[in-house]
Design a protein around this motif. Structure first.
Motif, PDB file in Angstrom:
ATOM      1  N   ASP A  56      -5.297  31.094  15.350  1.00 20.64           N
ATOM      2  CA  ASP A  56      -4.837  32.401  14.867  1.00 20.64           C
ATOM      3  C   ASP A  56      -3.531  32.263  14.088  1.00 20.64           C
ATOM      4  O   ASP A  56      -3.332  32.917  13.055  1.00 20.64           O
ATOM      5  CB  ASP A  56      -4.649  33.363  16.031  1.00 20.64           C
ATOM      6  N   ASP A  57      -2.652  31.407  14.569  1.00 26.44           N
ATOM      7  CA  ASP A  57      -1.380  31.177  13.878  1.00 26.44           C
ATOM      8  C   ASP A  57      -1.632  30.539  12.507  1.00 26.44           C
ATOM      9  O   ASP A  57      -1.003  30.907  11.510  1.00 26.44           O
ATOM     10  CB  ASP A  57      -0.502  30.278  14.743  1.00 26.44           C
ATOM     11  N   PHE A  58      -2.564  29.579  12.456  1.00 23.23           N
ATOM     12  CA  PHE A  58      -2.859  28.947  11.171  1.00 23.23           C
ATOM     13  C   PHE A  58      -3.521  29.931  10.210  1.00 23.23           C
ATOM     14  O   PHE A  58      -3.270  29.878   8.992  1.00 23.23           O
ATOM     15  CB  PHE A  58      -3.750  27.720  11.360  1.00 23.23           C
ATOM     16  N   VAL A 122     -11.780  25.280  15.898  1.00 25.19           N
ATOM     17  CA  VAL A 122     -12.062  26.231  14.820  1.00 25.19           C
ATOM     18  C   VAL A 122     -11.847  25.512  13.491  1.00 25.19           C
ATOM     19  O   VAL A 122     -10.837  24.836  13.292  1.00 25.19           O
ATOM     20  CB  VAL A 122     -11.133  27.466  14.905  1.00 25.19           C
ATOM     21  N   THR A 123     -12.805  25.680  12.575  1.00 23.04           N
ATOM     22  CA  THR A 123     -12.738  25.026  11.266  1.00 23.04           C
ATOM     23  C   THR A 123     -12.355  26.026  10.188  1.00 23.04           C
ATOM     24  O   THR A 123     -12.914  27.126  10.124  1.00 23.04           O
ATOM     25  CB  THR A 123     -14.095  24.403  10.908  1.00 23.04           C
ATOM     26  N   PHE A 124     -11.405  25.634   9.352  1.00 22.85           N
ATOM     27  CA  PHE A 124     -11.005  26.412   8.183  1.00 22.85           C
ATOM     28  C   PHE A 124     -11.405  25.635   6.930  1.00 22.85           C
ATOM     29  O   PHE A 124     -11.078  24.444   6.812  1.00 22.85           O
ATOM     30  CB  PHE A 124      -9.489  26.633   8.169  1.00 22.85           C
ATOM     31  N   GLN A 163       6.389  30.810   6.223  1.00 17.52           N
ATOM     32  CA  GLN A 163       6.110  30.355   7.590  1.00 17.52           C
ATOM     33  C   GLN A 163       5.314  31.395   8.370  1.00 17.52           C
ATOM     34  O   GLN A 163       5.488  32.611   8.215  1.00 17.52           O
ATOM     35  CB  GLN A 163       7.432  30.066   8.303  1.00 17.52           C
ATOM     36  N   SER A 164       4.394  30.895   9.216  1.00 19.26           N
ATOM     37  CA  SER A 164       3.836  31.738  10.267  1.00 19.26           C
ATOM     38  C   SER A 164       4.668  31.455  11.513  1.00 19.26           C
ATOM     39  O   SER A 164       5.851  31.120  11.396  1.00 19.26           O
ATOM     40  CB  SER A 164       2.347  31.427  10.474  1.00 19.26           C
ATOM     41  N   HIS A 165       4.095  31.564  12.698  1.00 18.89           N
ATOM     42  CA  HIS A 165       4.909  31.307  13.901  1.00 18.89           C
ATOM     43  C   HIS A 165       5.309  29.833  13.995  1.00 18.89           C
ATOM     44  O   HIS A 165       6.493  29.500  14.054  1.00 18.89           O
ATOM     45  CB  HIS A 165       4.138  31.750  15.143  1.00 18.89           C
TER      46      HIS A 165
END
Length: 273
Positions: A56-58, A122-124, A163-165
């Motif tokens: 989720d962060d990514f 999880v794959t992006f 940046q995210s988290h």
């Protein structure tokens, strides 16, 4: 068929048959080369695989940085298939070579991650500049990395991403040299494919974006730049690998730079305006 498409129905069938055959060679371990210049007519994709706890962060990191990380697809946790991108794509074996990161450090490379697969991964899939290379060639523009049979030149820059988290870092760029007039054409052409990074983010003096030696790429291979040419820089899907080094997830899998996932999506269907 897309209103932008120039491909006939037979051309579309031929393109898909070609890429599906090549994916089977990759799955069988018969192809481990860079994918620039192959997979005629189809979108190529960068890949990042992370545990669900980090996914989720990514995802937010990708949404914050859509030029460097143009999202094509996200899998369900634990699913090794990417039905959205093509028939029978198995993300565990259908990339020529994978990087394995542990706690942010590159620990190994492999051509198959089946033995490592975890049920929470999880794959992006993110757009890749190798897709727009085909548009440039179709328009008569030469590409030095393909002419010299090399991987594209990629560099770390001083351009910060948002940046995210836990994910942050500077942008990685890919570079292709052009004369000034051809650079203008390249900008116009690639701007039509935002899902493959779109228009360049810089051209000219590499030092302005923190590249001190253009002859020494951080990834890929150096190519010849002639005196009448400008280096032209596009955002690159290797950018998340820098963010992974900084975030330090316990494990992460990516493609090896330049060795991409070949999808069934046709480039012509992705063109805008």
């Amino acid at each position: 068929m897309s209103r932008n498409s120039t491909l006939s129905s037979d051309d579309r069938k031929d393109a898909l048959a070609e890429v599906q055959e090549l994916r089977m060679k990759i799955r069988a371990g018969e192809w481990r080369e860079a994918t620039s210049g192959v997979g005629n007519g189809v979108m190529q994709a960068n890949v990042v695989i992370l545990p669900k706890e980090w996914a989720d962060d990514f995802l937010i990191y990708c949404q914050n940085n859509p030029i460097s990380c143009p999202l094509l697809a996200v899998s369900k946790p634990g699913s090794c298939l990417l039905e959205q991108l093509g028939a029978n794509i198995d993300i565990r074996s259908d990339i020529p070579e994978y990087n394995i990161y542990r706690d942010g450090s590159l620990s190994d490379t492999t051509s198959d991650i089946s033995s490592l697969w975890q049920e929470d991964w999880v794959t992006f899939a993110l757009g890749c500049s190798f897709s727009f290379e085909q548009l440039l060639q179709r328009s008569g523009l030469g590409l030095r990395n393909i002419e010299e049979k090399k991987n594209v030149s990629m560099y770390r820059t001083n351009i910060e991403t948002k940046q995210s988290h836990r994910f942050y870092g500077n942008t990685v760029v890919s570079m292709r040299p052009f004369t000034a007039s051809d650079a203008i054409r390249a900008i116009q052409i690639t701007a039509r494919l935002p899902k493959a990074h779109g228009a360049p983010i810089h051209l000219g003096d590499p030092a302005l974006i923190g590249i001190n030696n253009i002859t020494q790429p951080d990834y890929g291979d150096a190519v010849t730049i002639y005196p009448d040419e400008l280096p032209v820089f596009w955002a690159c899907g290797v950018t998340p690998q820098v963010a992974i080094e900084n975030a330090k997830p316990p494990i992460a899998i990516t493609h090896v730079p330049g060795k991409m996932l070949l999808t069934d999506w046709l480039i012509d269907d992705m063109l805008e305006f």
